[in-house]
Write a protein that holds these residues in place. Structure first.
Motif, PDB file in Angstrom:
ATOM      1  N   ILE A   1      -7.569  -5.006   6.863  1.00  0.00           N
ATOM      2  CA  ILE A   1      -6.519  -5.981   7.180  1.00  0.00           C
ATOM      3  C   ILE A   1      -6.394  -6.120   8.686  1.00  0.00           C
ATOM      4  CG2 ILE A   1      -4.078  -6.534   7.035  1.00  0.00           C
ATOM      5  CD1 ILE A   1      -3.808  -5.044   4.594  1.00  0.00           C
ATOM      6  N   LYS A   2      -6.379  -4.974   9.356  1.00  0.00           N
ATOM      7  CA  LYS A   2      -6.165  -5.004  10.801  1.00  0.00           C
ATOM      8  C   LYS A   2      -7.271  -5.762  11.501  1.00  0.00           C
ATOM      9  CE  LYS A   2      -3.565  -0.790  10.993  1.00  0.00           C
ATOM     10  NZ  LYS A   2      -3.625   0.645  11.248  1.00  0.00           N
TER      11      LYS A   2
ATOM     12  N   PRO B   1       0.827  -1.212   0.000  1.00  0.00           N
ATOM     13  CA  PRO B   1       0.000   0.000   0.000  1.00  0.00           C
ATOM     14  C   PRO B   1       0.858   1.258   0.000  1.00  0.00           C
ATOM     15  CG  PRO B   1      -0.694  -1.510   1.726  1.00  0.00           C
ATOM     16  CD  PRO B   1       0.570  -2.059   1.162  1.00  0.00           C
ATOM     17  N   TYR B   2       2.043   1.143   0.597  1.00  0.00           N
ATOM     18  CA  TYR B   2       2.891   2.312   0.715  1.00  0.00           C
ATOM     19  C   TYR B   2       3.318   2.849  -0.657  1.00  0.00           C
ATOM     20  CZ  TYR B   2       6.660   5.381   2.032  1.00  0.00           C
ATOM     21  OH  TYR B   2       7.453   6.470   2.177  1.00  0.00           O
TER      22      TYR B   2
ATOM     23  N   LEU C   1      -6.844   3.525   0.574  1.00  0.00           N
ATOM     24  CA  LEU C   1      -5.842   2.755   1.308  1.00  0.00           C
ATOM     25  C   LEU C   1      -6.197   2.662   2.786  1.00  0.00           C
ATOM     26  CD1 LEU C   1      -2.629   4.066  -0.416  1.00  0.00           C
ATOM     27  CD2 LEU C   1      -3.647   1.803  -0.598  1.00  0.00           C
TER      28      LEU C   1
ATOM     29  N   TYR D   1      -8.649  -0.014   3.198  1.00  0.00           N
ATOM     30  CA  TYR D   1      -8.027  -1.321   2.978  1.00  0.00           C
ATOM     31  C   TYR D   1      -7.214  -1.731   4.194  1.00  0.00           C
ATOM     32  CZ  TYR D   1      -4.790  -4.756   1.037  1.00  0.00           C
ATOM     33  OH  TYR D   1      -4.039  -5.877   0.815  1.00  0.00           O
ATOM     34  N   LEU D   2      -6.419  -0.811   4.722  1.00  0.00           N
ATOM     35  CA  LEU D   2      -5.568  -1.137   5.862  1.00  0.00           C
ATOM     36  C   LEU D   2      -6.407  -1.474   7.092  1.00  0.00           C
ATOM     37  CD1 LEU D   2      -2.780   1.506   5.342  1.00  0.00           C
ATOM     38  CD2 LEU D   2      -2.627  -0.973   5.049  1.00  0.00           C
ATOM     39  N   ASP D   3      -7.514  -0.752   7.295  1.00  0.00           N
ATOM     40  CA  ASP D   3      -8.405  -1.054   8.410  1.00  0.00           C
ATOM     41  C   ASP D   3      -8.919  -2.476   8.311  1.00  0.00           C
ATOM     42  OD1 ASP D   3      -8.191   1.217   9.770  1.00  0.00           O
ATOM     43  OD2 ASP D   3     -10.043   2.151   9.042  1.00  0.00           O
TER      44      ASP D   3
ATOM     45  N   ASP E   1       2.692  -2.655   8.792  1.00  0.00           N
ATOM     46  CA  ASP E   1       1.323  -2.872   8.322  1.00  0.00           C
ATOM     47  C   ASP E   1       1.126  -2.268   6.946  1.00  0.00           C
ATOM     48  OD1 ASP E   1       1.526  -0.265   9.123  1.00  0.00           O
ATOM     49  OD2 ASP E   1      -0.530  -0.158   9.867  1.00  0.00           O
ATOM     50  N   GLN E   2       2.051  -1.427   6.515  1.00  0.00           N
ATOM     51  CA  GLN E   2       1.973  -0.871   5.162  1.00  0.00           C
ATOM     52  C   GLN E   2       2.620  -1.804   4.150  1.00  0.00           C
ATOM     53  OE1 GLN E   2       2.081   3.363   5.005  1.00  0.00           O
ATOM     54  NE2 GLN E   2       0.336   2.708   6.214  1.00  0.00           N
TER      55      GLN E   2
END
Lengths: 277, 411
Positions: free
Chosen positions: B251-252, B216-217, B244, B247-249, B314-315
């Motif tokens: 995943i977490k 994602p980074y 993003l 999306y990251l949320d 996490d990125q």
């Protein structure tokens, strides 16, 4: 959206029209040339005899035929020396069989390309036929002295040779296109093709002249366009017997129809190659 | 603003006789299906796989657009449709101009041909005309840095030389819409930098670039807008930062896990479980040791087996890579069949507070990869009292929180 729409391409679920596909193939024709070059280079790399292999195969086959059918069986050949007769027929046959055989595998052998990048895929089977043309030209270089040695001189009717050759290319391309596309879908095809070719060789006047075919069979046999093509080619070189008119009235339209049908089959199946291969 | 690419209700369905691919049928199967003797409808429905489900969005001309999603979310199917490699089952895509793809390095290369011959062939396969290849030939060769080996068959190239030349051809296609899979930034670090610079250059020029990445980074740093695909559906599309974040949320919330059990590998080695362990009463925090381990079964003796742990933010940014024999001397050893397990410890006060991802790799040194990024774990560290509590947020002040010694050396 006030710009002209001419360079906008629509990728839909339906295949593009066969004519549009043809135009696209034509624009990428140098790709087919590069594929031919690649095959030629690959084939003769690290070989001792190199390009000699191209004519050694028809030569040896013709010699065996000359021994079996010419000397032992004594097949009549309208007065043409059997070896020259057979070498000529075998060269034409091998062009057809080689192009079709190579074309059948052309897409399967380039799986990784077909799955990873888009290009007009017809370039692959077309290159198989191109490779056959290259081989035939090499064979001709050796065939001409053989014919000269048998006393065949230059004659105006040899212009028909070009017609026969064009028909041969058209027919081979049509069959190679269809066979390559169908082989992607049905893995029976690569097995079916050699068998069909073997049968077809005996249905074509390769080792015998059309004149020995019984009259009740002849019209049926002529539906095989190779009969007309080989007869026309032989007539243009040796000039024995009458001009084979059926080559133009039967074999020519059938060859063209095969090419059109082959192209339609190819276009219809092309878009799903990557999913099926 | 003109749309360079428009996806309108695009779906892609794979139907299979067993597998996902639609082909590989024999004539017998096709005939019986055609004659209706085979009641395949129900079975075929069950075998149906929707790689893309009614996806619609636009990419503007000159825009750098990112595509993100888990493995199998439909990202590569979408690119394949855009690249005309495969056709959509329904819906349509409208593309303005020529599409070029950087989806696979070395497409069209043949090992027996020389570098020069391959440049021409691969260029043509990727849609360049003879004139275009000729015009860019010098540039391509200079970029790849392999001038001296141009007339050598590429089978004699080192893999680094091979990928450099292959990437070079692809990077000089100059299409109107460029498709990039970031896994492509290949070769050594210096060359990778060159590749990224090249991508940035294309983005900066008014080229439309579609970038697929697992990181994602890099999408955040290169793209203005992005789309997030999830199980073939378009989950969100819009400004890259917003997409993003969503999306990251996801995943977490979905994948925070401290242990994994399963069965991955080949005939020689099976990975059975992995875990990350923290000091028992305190939970995961930055000032306590973190233990990471695995259990695997060896079925055949292997020399030079290497087990490694990959630590990423996490990125998706790779932070550290540690192999079990890094500190052993000599590293080579024969492993005999049976179960084995290893554990590593990250000392206290190493990582900052934040979310981290772990993956496990197994392979035979210099020979083959047996397991590539499996047994994935995810954990979050808190920093209630430890070092660096003044700046707890990882994204502001780096990912490390080391307890480095300070001493006064002047007034």
């Amino acid at each position: 959206m006030n710009q002209p729409q001419d360079n906008v391409e629509v990728i839909g679920s339906r295949p593009p029209s066969p004519l549009a596909a043809l135009a696209e193939f034509w624009r990428a024709r140098h790709l087919a040339m590069l594929f031919i070059q690649r095959e030629v280079k690959l084939r003769y790399k690290q070989t001792l005899l190199g390009v000699v292999w191209a004519f050694l195969q028809p030569l040896m086959t013709a010699l065996v035929f000359a021994l079996v059918f010419g000397l032992w069986v004594r097949v009549p050949t309208d007065g043409i020396p059997y070896f020259a007769f057979a070498f000529f027929g075998v060269a034409i046959w091998m062009f057809f069989a080689g192009s079709v055989q190579h074309g059948t595998h052309s897409l399967l052998a380039n799986q990784s390309l077909v799955m990873k990048v888009y290009f007009p895929r017809a370039a692959l089977p077309a290159a198989s036929v191109g490779l056959g043309i290259a081989d035939l030209l090499v064979t001709m270089v050796f065939l001409v002295p053989v014919l000269a040695w048998y006393g065949v001189g230059v004659h105006a009717r040899m212009g028909w040779m070009a017609v026969a050759f064009a028909m041969l290319v058209v027919l081979s391309l049509g069959v190679a296109l269809a066979a390559s596309a169908l082989s992607v879908y049905y893995r029976d095809f690569p097995n079916l093709v050699p068998l069909s070719l073997q049968l077809l060789m005996f249905a074509s006047p390769v080792v015998y002249p059309s004149s020995i075919v019984p009259a009740e069979f002849a019209p049926w046999l002529r539906l095989n366009p190779l009969v007309g093509i080989i007869d026309l080619a032989r007539w243009s070189v040796f000039g024995t017997g009458a001009f084979p008119e059926f080559a133009l009235t039967v074999a020519l339209p059938i060859s063209l129809a095969v090419l059109v049908a082959g192209w339609l089959v190819f276009c219809r199946l092309e878009r799903m190659f990557a999913d099926s291969i | 603003m003109n749309a360079a690419v428009t996806f309108a209700g695009v779906s892609k369905v794979y139907r299979g006789f067993g597998g996902l691919a639609g082909g590989d049928r024999t004539i017998k199967e096709a005939l019986s299906a055609w004659l209706g003797t085979e009641r395949a409808d129900a079975a075929e429905q069950a075998n149906e796989f929707r790689a893309l489900d009614d996806v619609s969005f636009e990419i503007a001309e000159g825009e750098a657009f990112g595509l993100i999603g888990h493995n199998g979310a439909g990202k590569s199917t979408l690119l394949k449709i855009l690249a005309k490699i495969t056709a959509p089952s329904s819906g349509e895509v409208r593309v303005r101009g020529r599409v070029g793809s950087l989806l696979e390095v070395g497409t069209g290369f043949h090992p027996e041909l020389t570098g020069r011959e391959n440049v021409y062939l691969a260029g043509a396969i990727q849609g360049m005309s003879l004139v275009q290849v000729r015009a860019r030939f010098e540039e391509i060769v200079a970029f790849s840095e392999i001038e001296r080996f141009l007339d050598m068959p590429v089978k004699r190239y080192s893999s680094g030389m091979y990928t450099r030349l292959a990437f070079s051809v692809a990077a000089h296609m100059d299409p109107d819409v460029l498709l990039v899979d970031e896994a492509l930034a290949v070769g050594d670090v210096q060359f990778q930098r060159k590749c990224l610079a090249r991508m940035r250059h294309l983005v900066a020029g008014s080229r439309t670039v579609v970038l697929v990445s697992h990181n994602p980074y890099s999408i955040a740093s290169l793209c203005q807008r992005a789309a997030w695909l999830d199980h073939g559906r378009l989950k969100s599309v819009g400004e890259a930062g917003n997409v993003l974040a969503g999306y990251l949320d996801s995943i977490k919330s979905h994948r925070m896990n401290h242990s994994w059990t399963g069965d991955e590998g080949d005939d020689a080695l099976r990975l059975r479980s992995t875990y990350v362990r923290f000091a028992e009463d305190d939970g995961p925090r930055t000032d306590r040791p973190i233990c990471i381990g695995f259990r695997a079964e060896l079925r055949q003796p292997i020399r030079n087996l290497v087990a490694a742990v990959e630590l990423a933010s996490d990125q998706g940014t790779l932070l550290a890579y540690s192999a079990h024999d890094d500190a052993l001397s000599p590293p080579a050893e024969e492993h005999s069949p049976g179960e084995f397990s290893w554990e590593l410890t990250i000392p206290p006060n190493t990582l900052a507070a934040g979310v981290y991802m772990l993956n496990f790799d197994f392979g035979v040194h210099n020979e083959r990869r047996i397991i590539d990024r499996a047994g994935g774990l995810m954990f979050e560290l808190a920093n209630p009292a430890g070092i660096g509590r003044r700046f707890p947020a990882e994204k502001w002040h780096g990912v490390l929180r080391p307890a480095w010694a300070w001493r006064r050396t002047g007034r």
